[in-house]
Design a protein around this motif. Structure first.
Motif, PDB file in Angstrom:
ATOM      1  N   PHE A  19      70.609  92.257   5.609  1.00 20.62           N
ATOM      2  CA  PHE A  19      71.632  92.951   6.291  1.00 20.62           C
ATOM      3  C   PHE A  19      72.623  93.546   5.065  1.00 20.62           C
ATOM      4  O   PHE A  19      73.748  93.801   5.442  1.00 20.62           O
ATOM      5  N   THR A  20      72.396  93.108   3.658  1.00 20.69           N
ATOM      6  CA  THR A  20      73.354  93.427   2.667  1.00 20.69           C
ATOM      7  C   THR A  20      73.940  94.723   2.873  1.00 20.69           C
ATOM      8  O   THR A  20      73.457  95.768   3.143  1.00 20.69           O
ATOM      9  N   PRO A  21      75.235  95.066   2.824  1.00 21.72           N
ATOM     10  CA  PRO A  21      76.259  93.805   2.229  1.00 21.72           C
ATOM     11  C   PRO A  21      76.846  92.800   3.128  1.00 21.72           C
ATOM     12  O   PRO A  21      77.735  92.131   3.090  1.00 21.72           O
ATOM     13  N   PHE A  22      76.081  92.947   4.538  1.00 22.23           N
ATOM     14  CA  PHE A  22      76.620  92.023   5.559  1.00 22.23           C
ATOM     15  C   PHE A  22      75.766  90.760   5.755  1.00 22.23           C
ATOM     16  O   PHE A  22      74.858  90.659   5.224  1.00 22.23           O
ATOM     17  N   CYS A  23      76.293  89.943   6.657  1.00 22.00           N
ATOM     18  CA  CYS A  23      75.460  88.765   7.103  1.00 22.00           C
ATOM     19  C   CYS A  23      74.612  88.879   8.136  1.00 22.00           C
ATOM     20  O   CYS A  23      73.655  87.952   7.986  1.00 22.00           O
ATOM     21  N   SER A  24      74.825  89.879   8.915  1.00 22.85           N
ATOM     22  CA  SER A  24      74.013  89.909  10.215  1.00 22.85           C
ATOM     23  C   SER A  24      73.935  91.276  10.638  1.00 22.85           C
ATOM     24  O   SER A  24      74.688  92.224  10.420  1.00 22.85           O
ATOM     25  N   SER A  25      73.209  91.525  11.709  1.00 23.86           N
ATOM     26  CA  SER A  25      73.059  92.908  12.441  1.00 23.86           C
ATOM     27  C   SER A  25      74.429  93.096  13.240  1.00 23.86           C
ATOM     28  O   SER A  25      75.029  94.181  13.388  1.00 23.86           O
ATOM     29  N   ARG A  26      75.128  91.995  13.669  1.00 22.07           N
ATOM     30  CA  ARG A  26      76.628  92.031  14.334  1.00 22.07           C
ATOM     31  C   ARG A  26      77.599  92.584  13.331  1.00 22.07           C
ATOM     32  O   ARG A  26      78.032  93.502  13.788  1.00 22.07           O
ATOM     33  N   CYS A  27      77.621  92.110  12.424  1.00 22.11           N
ATOM     34  CA  CYS A  27      78.657  92.620  11.313  1.00 22.11           C
ATOM     35  C   CYS A  27      78.418  93.910  10.864  1.00 22.11           C
ATOM     36  O   CYS A  27      79.296  94.676  10.859  1.00 22.11           O
ATOM     37  N   LYS A  28      77.098  94.228  10.658  1.00 26.42           N
ATOM     38  CA  LYS A  28      76.881  95.716  10.336  1.00 26.42           C
ATOM     39  C   LYS A  28      77.186  96.558  11.570  1.00 26.42           C
ATOM     40  O   LYS A  28      77.725  97.435  11.335  1.00 26.42           O
ATOM     41  N   ASP A  29      76.922  96.205  12.709  1.00 22.50           N
ATOM     42  CA  ASP A  29      77.456  96.909  13.889  1.00 22.50           C
ATOM     43  C   ASP A  29      78.647  96.926  14.036  1.00 22.50           C
ATOM     44  O   ASP A  29      79.248  98.313  14.319  1.00 22.50           O
ATOM     45  N   ARG A  30      79.546  96.155  13.791  1.00 17.38           N
ATOM     46  CA  ARG A  30      81.006  96.071  13.422  1.00 17.38           C
ATOM     47  C   ARG A  30      81.432  97.136  12.788  1.00 17.38           C
ATOM     48  O   ARG A  30      82.555  97.943  13.085  1.00 17.38           O
ATOM     49  N   ASP A  31      80.986  97.135  11.486  1.00 18.99           N
ATOM     50  CA  ASP A  31      81.519  97.865  10.554  1.00 18.99           C
ATOM     51  C   ASP A  31      81.160  99.448  10.855  1.00 18.99           C
ATOM     52  O   ASP A  31      81.881 100.225  10.763  1.00 18.99           O
ATOM     53  N   LEU A  32      79.865  99.779  11.634  1.00 18.78           N
ATOM     54  CA  LEU A  32      79.586 101.008  11.913  1.00 18.78           C
ATOM     55  C   LEU A  32      80.527 101.621  13.124  1.00 18.78           C
ATOM     56  O   LEU A  32      81.141 102.662  13.144  1.00 18.78           O
ATOM     57  N   ALA A  33      80.918 100.444  14.074  1.00 14.87           N
ATOM     58  CA  ALA A  33      81.731 100.949  15.039  1.00 14.87           C
ATOM     59  C   ALA A  33      83.237 101.161  14.499  1.00 14.87           C
ATOM     60  O   ALA A  33      84.124 102.129  14.994  1.00 14.87           O
ATOM     61  N   LYS A  34      83.619 100.513  13.376  1.00 11.79           N
ATOM     62  CA  LYS A  34      85.044 100.750  12.802  1.00 11.79           C
ATOM     63  C   LYS A  34      84.976 102.416  12.305  1.00 11.79           C
ATOM     64  O   LYS A  34      86.061 102.942  12.342  1.00 11.79           O
ATOM     65  N   TRP A  35      83.923 102.809  11.487  1.00 18.38           N
ATOM     66  CA  TRP A  35      83.853 103.894  11.262  1.00 18.38           C
ATOM     67  C   TRP A  35      84.053 105.064  12.311  1.00 18.38           C
ATOM     68  O   TRP A  35      84.772 106.020  12.143  1.00 18.38           O
ATOM     69  N   PHE A  36      83.158 104.727  13.301  1.00 17.77           N
ATOM     70  CA  PHE A  36      83.158 105.755  14.434  1.00 17.77           C
ATOM     71  C   PHE A  36      84.628 105.712  15.173  1.00 17.77           C
ATOM     72  O   PHE A  36      84.885 106.848  15.682  1.00 17.77           O
ATOM     73  N   GLY A  37      85.206 104.636  15.217  1.00 19.78           N
ATOM     74  CA  GLY A  37      86.508 104.579  15.893  1.00 19.78           C
ATOM     75  C   GLY A  37      87.737 104.851  14.964  1.00 19.78           C
ATOM     76  O   GLY A  37      88.916 104.376  15.494  1.00 19.78           O
ATOM     77  N   ASP A  38      87.380 105.615  13.728  1.00 23.10           N
ATOM     78  CA  ASP A  38      88.453 105.706  12.843  1.00 23.10           C
ATOM     79  C   ASP A  38      89.389 104.459  12.488  1.00 23.10           C
ATOM     80  O   ASP A  38      90.336 104.475  12.279  1.00 23.10           O
ATOM     81  N   GLY A  39      88.841 103.495  12.150  1.00 25.75           N
ATOM     82  CA  GLY A  39      89.190 102.317  11.886  1.00 25.75           C
ATOM     83  C   GLY A  39      89.263 102.205  10.305  1.00 25.75           C
ATOM     84  O   GLY A  39      90.011 101.552   9.617  1.00 25.75           O
TER      85      GLY A  39
END
Length: 62
Positions: A19-39
């Protein structure tokens, strides 16, 4: 993993190769959600709708 590798940018745990640069699928999905949510945002003034429309027209001509 080497000691010099950077931690996960979301939770700071060690990265995994899968999952580089993340540690897990969860963190990868959290990052993607931040992009979608204008984070995440780039500094600068907001673009006017006319500017956006002009860019779309120029791209269609090219």
């Amino acid at each position: 993993m080497s000691k010099s590798s950077k931690p996960c940018p979301i939770c700071k745990r060690p990265r995994t190769e899968e999952f580089t640069p993340f540690c897990s699928s969860r963190c990868k999905d959290r990052d993607l959600a931040k992009w979608f949510g204008d984070g995440y945002a780039l500094p600068g003034r907001p673009a006017a709708p006319e500017e956006i429309a002009g860019e779309i027209i120029r791209e269609e001509r090219d």
